[in-house]
Design a protein around this motif. Structure first.
Motif, PDB file in Angstrom:
ATOM      1  N   THR A 169      33.784  52.807  51.796  1.00 39.03           N
ATOM      2  CA  THR A 169      34.717  52.360  50.306  1.00 39.03           C
ATOM      3  C   THR A 169      36.203  51.863  50.948  1.00 39.03           C
ATOM      4  N   ILE A 170      36.559  50.769  50.160  1.00 37.47           N
ATOM      5  CA  ILE A 170      37.871  50.415  50.735  1.00 37.47           C
ATOM      6  C   ILE A 170      38.520  49.926  49.362  1.00 37.47           C
ATOM      7  N   SER A 171      39.917  49.927  49.135  1.00 42.13           N
ATOM      8  CA  SER A 171      40.407  49.217  47.892  1.00 42.13           C
ATOM      9  C   SER A 171      40.830  47.756  48.076  1.00 42.13           C
ATOM     10  N   CYS A 172      40.460  47.010  47.076  1.00 39.47           N
ATOM     11  CA  CYS A 172      40.522  45.591  47.236  1.00 39.47           C
ATOM     12  C   CYS A 172      40.250  44.933  46.032  1.00 39.47           C
ATOM     13  N   ASN A 173      40.868  43.750  45.564  1.00 43.64           N
ATOM     14  CA  ASN A 173      40.709  43.347  44.228  1.00 43.64           C
ATOM     15  C   ASN A 173      39.968  41.856  44.356  1.00 43.64           C
ATOM     16  N   MET A 174      39.238  41.683  45.335  1.00 41.35           N
ATOM     17  CA  MET A 174      38.390  40.647  45.363  1.00 41.35           C
ATOM     18  C   MET A 174      37.272  40.635  44.362  1.00 41.35           C
ATOM     19  N   THR A 175      36.837  39.368  43.669  1.00 38.85           N
ATOM     20  CA  THR A 175      35.845  39.469  42.763  1.00 38.85           C
ATOM     21  C   THR A 175      34.326  38.935  43.160  1.00 38.85           C
ATOM     22  N   GLY A 176      33.537  38.609  42.206  1.00 36.83           N
ATOM     23  CA  GLY A 176      32.106  38.157  42.699  1.00 36.83           C
ATOM     24  C   GLY A 176      32.335  36.896  43.378  1.00 36.83           C
ATOM     25  N   GLY A 177      31.321  36.826  44.290  1.00 35.20           N
ATOM     26  CA  GLY A 177      31.204  35.729  45.253  1.00 35.20           C
ATOM     27  C   GLY A 177      31.819  35.930  46.612  1.00 35.20           C
ATOM     28  N   ALA A 178      32.434  37.304  46.690  1.00 33.86           N
ATOM     29  CA  ALA A 178      32.793  37.689  48.097  1.00 33.86           C
ATOM     30  C   ALA A 178      31.761  38.482  48.687  1.00 33.86           C
ATOM     31  N   SER A 179      30.577  38.755  47.756  1.00 37.94           N
ATOM     32  CA  SER A 179      29.380  39.514  48.310  1.00 37.94           C
ATOM     33  C   SER A 179      29.030  38.825  49.838  1.00 37.94           C
TER      34      SER A 179
END
Length: 312
Positions: A247-257
């Protein structure tokens, strides 16, 4: 090239998958040049721009336990990456061009996007991504089609070419049950103008059986607001173990999958794939993501998958 962030075709028919979640199954192959040309023609700049972000897994998943004997040398293993050797001058390719944007038509006829990374192998043709970027997962779902990888995608440009998939591979734990503990996949890519993709842009290394608490860089092409999929973004930090998932803190959204989690990033030309973007968390606004998880890379997940495709 990239930026930092804080903290319709019919689906391919599925080849028979066994019930064992740690086994691997594949789509049919796509190597006929007329079919390759049709996929390349399908992905116009307009279709790329309109592609929706990938659908993330809905099931919470469980950390996998090995039900098979694993040779001691496979419990933990490291495979080195490689610099580009042909097709793209080394001065033009770097560690970030091994990351790219994935486009596909899902098994419900929707054009969507994910992220991925080249990985070095004997065959020099492998891209790793998330399982939900190649197959719908669960009963009644199937393989995706029109699958391409665009290394170094940048604001609609394709500086290192558009590469078509020869064959898609995923874990049966994902295919049969949509279990995100097995949400990792590999695509074997067709050559482009006679050049293999890893020779052209280089390939990351890969490791499995590594401890939690790794310092990693996490890459992807977020496409849900406030992002639009046009640029490669990254987060960085130390992972932690949350119910068996890195697990990691990050605020990227969908599409980064499917984007890579890279360990030892910046220490040499390539780094080591440690996991891939699988599932994000938000509360309560889905545009305000605060952390991501990925599948733990063991031999049952990433290792056996890599060994299946490494010589193709």
């Amino acid at each position: 090239m990239f930026a930092v962030v804080s903290g319709g075709s019919p689906a391919l028919a599925e080849a028979g998958a066994s019930a064992d979640p740690v086994d691997n199954s594949s789509s049919p192959t796509l190597a006929v040049q007329s079919d390759v040309a049709a996929v390349l023609a399908y992905w116009t700049p307009e279709r790329m721009a309109a592609a929706l972000p990938a659908e993330p897994p809905e099931k919470s998943g469980t950390a996998p336990l090995s039900l098979k004997r694993v040779a001691p040398e496979n419990e933990a293993r490291i495979v080195d990456g490689v610099e580009p050797r042909g097709g793209v001058p080394m001065t033009l390719a770097d560690v970030n061009t091994m990351s790219g944007r994935v486009f596909y038509t899902n098994d419900q006829g929707q054009n969507r996007s994910c992220s991925g990374s080249t990985v070095n192998s004997n065959g020099k043709r492998v891209v790793f991504t998330a399982g939900h970027c190649v197959h719908g997962g669960g009963a009644g779902r199937g393989w995706f089609s029109n699958w391409i990888f665009v290394p170094g995608y940048n604001s609609g440009t394709t500086p290192y070419g558009v590469w078509t998939a020869y064959q898609l591979w995923a874990k049966n734990g994902w295919i049969n049950s949509a279990d995100r503990a097995y949400d990792v996949a590999a695509a074997v890519m067709n050559p482009l103008n006679g050049v293999r993709i890893v020779d052209a842009v280089g390939g990351q290394g890969i490791k499995w059986g590594a401890p939690y608490g790794a310092y990693i860089y996490q890459f992807g092409y977020p496409a849900d607001p406030p992002y639009n999929g046009s640029l490669l973004y990254y987060c960085y930090g130390t992972t932690w173990n949350e119910s068996g998932f890195p697990t990691i803190s990050c605020n990227m959204t969908g599409g980064a999958s499917g984007g890579p989690w890279l360990e030892s990033y910046g220490q040499q030309f390539w780094a080591y794939l440690y996991s891939v973007n699988s599932w994000m968390f938000w509360n309560p606004d889905p545009t305000k993501v605060y952390k991501w998880q990925g599948p733990y890379f063991s031999y049952d997940t990433a290792g056996s998958l890599f060994d299946t495709v490494k010589d193709m």
